[in-house]
Design an enzyme around this catalytic site. Structure first.
Site, mmCIF file in Angstrom:
data_model
loop_
_atom_site.group_PDB
_atom_site.id
_atom_site.type_symbol
_atom_site.label_atom_id
_atom_site.label_comp_id
_atom_site.label_asym_id
_atom_site.label_seq_id
_atom_site.Cartn_x
_atom_site.Cartn_y
_atom_site.Cartn_z
ATOM 1 C CE LYS A 23 57.816 -1.354 28.700
ATOM 2 N NZ LYS A 23 58.938 -1.607 29.571
ATOM 3 C CG ASP B 234 52.494 -6.909 25.876
ATOM 4 O OD1 ASP B 234 52.592 -5.670 25.825
ATOM 5 O OD2 ASP B 234 53.194 -7.616 26.623
ATOM 6 C CD GLN C 138 59.586 -3.312 24.966
ATOM 7 O OE1 GLN C 138 60.085 -2.363 24.366
ATOM 8 N NE2 GLN C 138 59.854 -3.540 26.239
ATOM 9 C CB CYS D 75 59.703 -9.292 33.406
ATOM 10 S SG CYS D 75 60.404 -8.246 34.663
ATOM 11 C CG HIS E 195 56.701 -8.544 30.081
ATOM 12 N ND1 HIS E 195 55.986 -8.416 31.238
ATOM 13 C CD2 HIS E 195 57.838 -7.853 30.262
ATOM 14 C CE1 HIS E 195 56.676 -7.656 32.088
ATOM 15 N NE2 HIS E 195 57.803 -7.310 31.518
#
Ligand code: C6P
Length: 401
Positions: free
Chosen positions: A220, A194, A197, A357, A117
């Protein structure tokens, strides 16, 4: 898992009974318990933390710090290792600006990937430009995956940082991260992971992974917007300078010298995101009550159904057929993703379209963008069939693709 009972916890489904919400990778819906926790804080306390010398402020402080402990437990971190930020982007930037700018020099190498991302990749691009370090990319395999072998091909004695995604927001692939972290550590590099997700969809245990940093967002994870977390190993956080200065993070301030508090407070200048933290802690408890086994099972079922039904329609290009999470990225041949999205909207199907993104991977796929459906535990098979009907409607609307 009683899906009816679970869906009843979400006011959006009560207000929008026909909605097929397939955009949870952008933001998860909020259950009543999270909304109530936020509301409760504003109703019962609604005052600042760490400052007031009165009962309500002590109570608010207790709630806020208990929230930190709940969230720390959720990822198996320590209290002091759990920094509140305004989201994954802010967390990823904090690592780059504090650790990166102060530890890298010309000749050093940072490894990243085209699956990142922008919030994971861009801060390191910037750090490399400022420090003279070199940014290197793991070559993706033919499916667009990061493999351990490919990672090894760019790892050298000069590697100082690995900035990498756990789960791609476009392809939904799970990175073989444990092995990558082990290899990076053997070279003395640190890993900034990261987890935006990943954390909402699978058990992420920072001690088990041994990652140095983990970034994720509350929104999220069924939590409020405006709150995120940076986990960092305490020995690293202790050595890192703050990047924002001001109220609450300061220890002693004189005209001649200024000192600041220990982690996590030194990274939390100003009035903190009190309601956000309280809401996120409640969201973590809610997710735990659903259980990651159930979440994974439901996402797998829906993804498999969606991919099998999509595969039956001529002119649909699916980019991540072998994906193992709840993300399906595709295009309708000859149709701009945004044009396709408008037909989905007319069918009350919420999906995302564009580059998400993450332009490095859409370029790698040789497309300007994709249509992305993302499933979470509250989605149903009926949602999938509504989605498939929308694809067929789009096909009819735009003629043969
Ligand atoms: N991805 C999506 O629709 P923020 O916006 O700070 O909460 O999260 C940034 C971020 C970082 N990493 C990954 C892997 C992400 O997916 C995101 C957010 C959303 O895919 C909005 S662009």
């Amino acid at each position: 898992m009683d899906l009816g009972k679970i869906r009843a916890c979400f006011p959006v489904f009560r207000n929008e009974p026909n909605l097929a919400y397939l955009d949870s990778a952008a933001m998860a819906l909020k259950p009543d318990c999270v909304i109530n926790a936020v509301n409760d804080y504003y109703t019962k306390e609604g005052v600042n933390v760490h400052r007031g010398v009165y009962r309500l402020s002590y109570e608010a402080t207790d709630k806020y710090e208990q929230a930190r402990q709940t969230i720390a437990n959720f990822i198996n971190a320590k209290f002091e290792e759990t920094v509140f930020t305004r989201g994954a982007s802010a967390s990823l930037n904090l690592v780059a600006s504090s650790y990166g700018l102060n530890n890298l020099k010309p000749g050093d190498e940072v490894i990243t990937t085209e699956l990142e991302h922008h919030s994971s990749n861009m801060p390191w691009f910037n750090v490399c430009q400022k420090t003279g370090a070199t940014l290197k990319y793991v070559p993706l395999n033919e499916e667009g995956r990061i493999t351990v072998e490919a990672f090894k091909s760019v790892l050298t004695d000069k590697t100082k940082v690995v900035a990498i995604t756990y789960v791609s927001n476009v392809m939904g692939y799970i990175t073989p991260i444990k092995e990558i972290i082990k290899l990076a550590h053997e070279k003395g590099a640190i890993v900034s992971l990261d987890g935006a997700q990943a954390v909402p969809h699978m058990k992420v245990d920072v001690k088990d992974l041994d990652c140095d940093f983990l970034s994720f967002s509350g929104h999220k994870l069924c939590g409020p917007t405006g709150i995120g977390v940076l986990y960092g190993k305490l020995d690293l956080l202790e050595k890192m300078p703050p990047i924002e200065f001001g109220g609450d993070m300061a220890d002693t301030v004189t005209t001649k010298s200024q000192t600041y508090k220990a982690s996590p407070y030194k990274f939390e200048a100003g009035t903190p995101i009190i309601a956000g933290a309280i809401g996120l802690a409640r969201a973590c408890q809610f997710i735990e009550s659903i259980g990651f086994d159930n979440i994974i099972a439901q996402e797998n079922k829906l993804r498999k159904l969606a991919i099998s039904e999509l595969s039956k329609i001529d002119g649909v290009i699916i980019y991540n057929k072998t994906c193992e999470t709840g993300i399906v990225s595709f295009n309708l041949e000859g149709v701009h993703p945004h044009d396709a999205a408008s037909v989905f909207d007319n069918n009350d199907v919420c999906i995302r379209a564009g580059h998400h993104c993450a332009q490095l991977i859409t370029s790698w796929l040789k497309t300007i963008g994709t249509v992305r459906a993302s499933f979470y535990f509250y989605n149903t098979e009926e949602d999938v069939y509504k989605f498939i009907k929308a694809v067929k409607d789009a096909k009819e609307f735009f003629g043969s693709f």
